[in-house]
Design an enzyme around this catalytic site. Sequence first.
Site, short mmCIF file in Angstrom:
data_model
loop_
_atom_site.label_atom_id
_atom_site.label_comp_id
_atom_site.label_asym_id
_atom_site.label_seq_id
_atom_site.Cartn_x
_atom_site.Cartn_y
_atom_site.Cartn_z
N GLU A 161 -24.71 71.14 14.43
CA GLU A 161 -25.69 71.80 13.56
C GLU A 161 -26.81 72.53 14.32
O GLU A 161 -28.00 72.34 14.06
CB GLU A 161 -26.29 70.78 12.57
N GLU A 268 -15.71 66.57 8.42
CA GLU A 268 -16.41 65.64 7.51
C GLU A 268 -16.07 66.00 6.07
O GLU A 268 -16.93 65.98 5.18
CB GLU A 268 -17.93 65.71 7.71
C1 XIL Z 1 -24.43 60.87 7.46
C2 XIL Z 1 -23.87 59.46 7.38
O1 XIL Z 1 -22.64 59.49 6.69
C3 XIL Z 1 -24.85 58.56 6.70
O2 XIL Z 1 -24.39 57.23 6.75
C4 XIL Z 1 -26.22 58.66 7.38
O3 XIL Z 1 -27.16 57.92 6.64
C5 XIL Z 1 -26.67 60.10 7.48
O4 XIL Z 1 -25.67 60.87 8.13
N1 XIL Z 1 -23.73 65.74 8.94
C6 XIL Z 1 -23.26 64.91 9.92
C7 XIL Z 1 -23.03 63.47 9.61
O5 XIL Z 1 -22.92 65.38 11.01
O6 XIL Z 1 -23.16 62.64 10.74
C8 XIL Z 1 -23.91 62.98 8.51
O7 XIL Z 1 -23.52 61.66 8.19
C9 XIL Z 1 -23.84 63.90 7.32
C10 XIL Z 1 -24.24 65.30 7.66
#
Ligand code: XIL
Length: 338
Positions: A161, A268
Site C-alpha cells: 500500500e 486478500e
Molecule cells: C487486516 C486484518 O485482517 C485484521 O485482522 C486487522 O485487524 C487489520 O488488518 N490490507 C492488508 C491486510 O494488507 O493486512 C489487512 O488485514 C486488511 C487491509
Amino acid sequence: MRKSLGTVLAIVPVVAALVVAPNAAASTTASTTAGTLKDAASISGRLFGAAVGANLLGDPDYVTTLNREFSQLTPDNEMKWDFVEPNRGLFNYAAADRLVSHAESQGMTVRGHALVWHSQLPAWVQNMNSPSQLLTAVRNHISNVAGHFSGRVAYWNVANEAFDDTSRAARRNSVFQRLLGDAWVEEAFRATRAADPTAKLCYSDYFIEGVNPKSDAVYAMVKDFKSRGVPIDCVGFQAHLTSGAVPADMRANLQRFADLDVDVHLTELDIAGSGAAQADSYAQAVRACVEVSRCTVITLSGVTDKFSWRVSQTPLLFDRYYNKKLAYDSVLSVLIEG
Ligand code: XIL
C-alpha cells in the site's frame, strides 16, 4: 440452484482433468480430488490460500476447513511490524512460527505479509525523523524477519500500500515516504532479496484490480523496477471487492502486469455481499485470474465470515457455521474449468 450446481460439479472434474492434464498420474489425482478449492486450483497449477489467525488454530471447525480447502497460508497479522518488532531490535516470532509450522505440517506454502507497511507500524518507527536511522531500521527489520523465515516463506509481500487513493495516485504520505522518498520501496525489495534469496518478492496494494490512475501508478513503478533490475517477482492485487462492482477490465489489467514479466496474485480476495450476486462476482474475479496464465495464486482474506475483518459484509466463501456458500460453488466451478 445449489443442488444442480453440485451435480454438475460432480461430473466436471473428470472431464476437466482429462482435458488439461497431459500425463496420466496428474489426471488421476485431479479427477479424484477436485472437490476442494485447493485441488480444483491445482488442476491448473495454482495455489488457493487464506489469511489465518494464529489464535484460531485451536478452533477445530476452523482448522478442519482450513486444512481441507487451502494450499497457501498468509499470517493475518502475526508477521506485521508491530507484531514481530514492537520494540526496536526485540523480535517476537512465536505466533508466526506457529502458523508457519502449521502450514508446513499440511503441505501449504506460506505467504509472508507484510515487511514494510504504513499501518500496524509501531510508534517507535512512526515517530522517527532521521532518514538514515529509518533506513537502518528498515534494513534491520527486513534482514531479521526475512532472514528468520528464509527458506520457509515462498512469497513475501515486501511493500504494501505505497500509493494513496487520490485521483493523482500519488505516493501515500507515510513515514517511509516523508523521510526516504520513492526509493523506500526498492530499498525494501533489495534488502529482502539479500535476506532470503529464494522467496518470490511481491508488491501488494488494493484498488488496483482494474485499470485506473492508481493501478497505472503501480504499473509504472513495476515497469521501472524491471527495467533497472530491482528484484521484484510478483504483484499482489488485494481484491477487496463488492458484489456487482468487480472491474470489467480486471483480466486485461492483470494481463498487462503479467506482460511486464511478473507473476500476478490475488492476495486478500473478499467480496461484500451474499447469495447469487456474490457468487457471480466471485466467479468473475476468479475467472479474471484463471484466464491469465501468470496469475498463479488466489488467496482469500480469511476462511469464514465468522472471523472476517469485514464481518458485517459476509465477504468469504464459508458462512459463520462453516457451510459452503453459493460463492464457494461458483469459485470451485471456475477453478475446475481452468
Ligand atoms: C487486516 C486484518 O485482517 C485484521 O485482522 C486487522 O485487524 C487489520 O488488518 N490490507 C492488508 C491486510 O494488507 O493486512 C489487512 O488485514 C486488511 C487491509
